[in-house]
Motif scaffolding. Structure first.
Motif, short mmCIF file in Angstrom:
data_model
loop_
_atom_site.label_atom_id
_atom_site.label_comp_id
_atom_site.label_asym_id
_atom_site.label_seq_id
_atom_site.Cartn_x
_atom_site.Cartn_y
_atom_site.Cartn_z
N GLN A 114 0.93 -1.24 -0.11
CA GLN A 114 0.07 -0.15 -0.05
C GLN A 114 0.89 1.34 -0.03
N LEU A 115 1.97 1.20 0.86
CA LEU A 115 2.87 2.49 0.72
C LEU A 115 3.47 2.52 -0.43
N LEU A 116 3.96 1.61 -1.13
CA LEU A 116 4.84 1.51 -2.39
C LEU A 116 3.74 2.10 -3.33
N GLN A 117 2.60 1.65 -3.45
CA GLN A 117 1.35 2.23 -4.34
C GLN A 117 1.11 3.73 -4.03
N PHE A 118 1.19 4.09 -2.86
CA PHE A 118 1.29 5.54 -2.51
C PHE A 118 2.14 6.23 -2.83
N LEU A 119 3.61 5.80 -2.75
CA LEU A 119 4.57 6.53 -3.26
C LEU A 119 4.68 6.65 -4.78
N SER A 120 4.31 5.55 -5.25
CA SER A 120 4.26 5.73 -6.93
C SER A 120 3.31 6.73 -7.43
N SER A 121 1.99 6.94 -6.73
CA SER A 121 0.87 7.81 -7.10
C SER A 121 1.43 9.10 -6.98
N LYS A 122 2.21 9.33 -5.95
CA LYS A 122 2.71 10.83 -5.52
C LYS A 122 4.21 10.82 -6.26
N GLU A 123 4.33 9.96 -7.31
CA GLU A 123 5.79 10.15 -8.21
C GLU A 123 7.04 10.65 -7.25
N SER A 141 1.42 15.71 11.15
CA SER A 141 1.92 15.39 9.61
C SER A 141 2.88 16.38 9.03
N MET A 142 3.23 16.42 8.14
CA MET A 142 4.65 16.97 7.60
C MET A 142 4.37 17.44 6.03
N VAL A 143 4.74 18.59 5.87
CA VAL A 143 4.57 19.29 4.41
C VAL A 143 5.89 19.17 3.71
N ILE A 144 6.24 18.39 2.67
CA ILE A 144 7.40 18.43 2.10
C ILE A 144 7.19 18.86 0.61
N THR A 145 8.35 19.10 0.06
CA THR A 145 8.39 19.53 -1.18
C THR A 145 9.33 18.52 -1.86
N TYR A 146 9.39 18.36 -3.19
CA TYR A 146 10.38 17.79 -3.97
C TYR A 146 10.20 17.73 -5.71
N GLY A 147 10.78 17.36 -6.23
CA GLY A 147 11.05 17.47 -7.58
C GLY A 147 10.82 18.55 -8.06
N HIS A 148 10.11 19.01 -8.91
CA HIS A 148 9.90 20.60 -9.54
C HIS A 148 8.67 21.13 -8.89
N ASN A 149 9.18 21.46 -7.51
CA ASN A 149 8.40 22.37 -6.55
C ASN A 149 7.20 21.58 -6.12
N ARG A 150 7.06 20.38 -6.40
CA ARG A 150 6.12 19.43 -5.74
C ARG A 150 5.45 19.50 -4.42
N GLU A 151 4.58 19.74 -3.93
CA GLU A 151 4.36 19.71 -2.47
C GLU A 151 3.32 18.85 -2.11
N GLU A 152 3.55 18.09 -0.90
CA GLU A 152 2.59 17.10 -0.30
C GLU A 152 2.56 17.20 1.05
N VAL A 153 1.54 16.66 1.50
CA VAL A 153 1.37 16.47 2.94
C VAL A 153 1.40 14.78 3.18
N LEU A 154 2.27 14.62 4.20
CA LEU A 154 2.25 13.35 4.77
C LEU A 154 1.89 13.00 5.90
N SER A 155 1.18 12.02 6.33
CA SER A 155 0.89 11.72 7.50
C SER A 155 1.74 11.35 8.57
N ARG A 156 1.71 11.50 9.91
CA ARG A 156 2.82 10.72 10.68
C ARG A 156 2.77 9.34 10.41
N GLU A 157 1.85 8.60 10.29
CA GLU A 157 2.14 6.94 9.99
C GLU A 157 3.16 7.09 8.91
N VAL A 158 2.69 7.63 7.58
CA VAL A 158 3.79 7.55 6.53
C VAL A 158 5.13 8.01 6.88
N CYS A 159 5.30 9.06 7.64
CA CYS A 159 6.39 9.59 7.81
C CYS A 159 7.24 8.49 8.71
N GLU A 160 6.74 7.86 9.40
CA GLU A 160 7.47 6.90 10.55
C GLU A 160 7.91 5.71 9.57
#
Length: 217
Positions: free
Chosen positions: A165-174, A192-211
């Motif tokens: 499920q997490l790998l599918q999530f990461l794939s969906s977020k590129e 939760s955590m707000v991150i940026t990556y790639g070409h200024n792409r921004e995502e909010v990651l839950s605590r569970e995902v960050c762990e």
């Protein structure tokens, strides 16, 4: 002989103790989605087999033998995942549940031949180190993303444990392994955590995902 259920507990303990060296019955219960009395009973059984150090109201720790047996189970799982990806053409997010079944095969020769066919790999498809046949594992020096702070710039390296499920999530977020992440903001309310990556792409990651995400600073 260690039963399949006991192997599953050891693998869970391997994951939960990977950072601090200890965990709790409550954490094991949540990790395996099992009731506390059930987990407590199994932990006592593992303690009787000298695989876990257990005392009431104290953290759980794997014994030296427990660490070795847990690492050997993880070795079988990670070798299998890599074999499925490299030799059978499965994608990374398809292999976890299959490896969960194959990891319980008790033939050392089976996995030694798999290891040889893969040219004795050190890393699994999810970026995690593969223990050797003696249960030794290289230190990754990776940290859970959840331990990082606003302003940190890190590289996504691996998963705390395999999860389709997490790998599918990461794939969906590129968001592939090797991605450089900048932590922009930490939400104190839900961690939760707000991150940026790639070409200024921004995502909010839950605590569970960050762990579950392991990064290199």
């Amino acid at each position: 002989m260690i039963s399949q259920t006991e192997e599953n507990y050891l693998k869970a303990l391997f994951s939960l103790t990977s950072q601090s060296g200890e965990t709790s019955v409550n954490e094991v219960s949540k990790h395996l989605d099992l009731k506390m009395p059930t987990v407590n009973s199994m932990i006592k059984r593992l303690a009787e087999k000298n695989l876990v150090l257990y005392e009431s109201y104290k953290p759980l720790k794997l014994t030296k033998e427990g660490k070795k047996q847990a690492a050997l189970i993880v070795r079988k799982h990670r070798l299998t995942e890599l074999f499925l990806v490299e030799k059978m053409g499965f994608s990374r997010d398809e292999v976890h549940s299959i490896a969960e079944q194959i990891e319980h095969i008790q033939s050392p020769e089976f996995f030694e031949r798999m290891d040889k066919l893969l040219s004795y790999p050190k890393i699994d498809p999810h970026g995690s180190s593969i223990p050797d046949k003696d249960g030794n594992i290289a230190s990754d020096h990776y940290l859970p993303l959840s331990t990082c702070h606003a302003g940190d710039i890190v590289t996504l390296m691996a998963l705390q444990q395999s999860s389709e499920q997490l790998l599918q999530f990461l794939s969906s977020k590129e968001l592939p392994f090797g991605s450089v992440l900048q932590i922009r903001f930490l939400e104190l309310f839900d961690n939760s955590m707000v991150i940026t990556y790639g070409h200024n792409r921004e995502e909010v990651l839950s605590r569970e995902v960050c762990e579950m995400l392991l990064v290199l600073k």
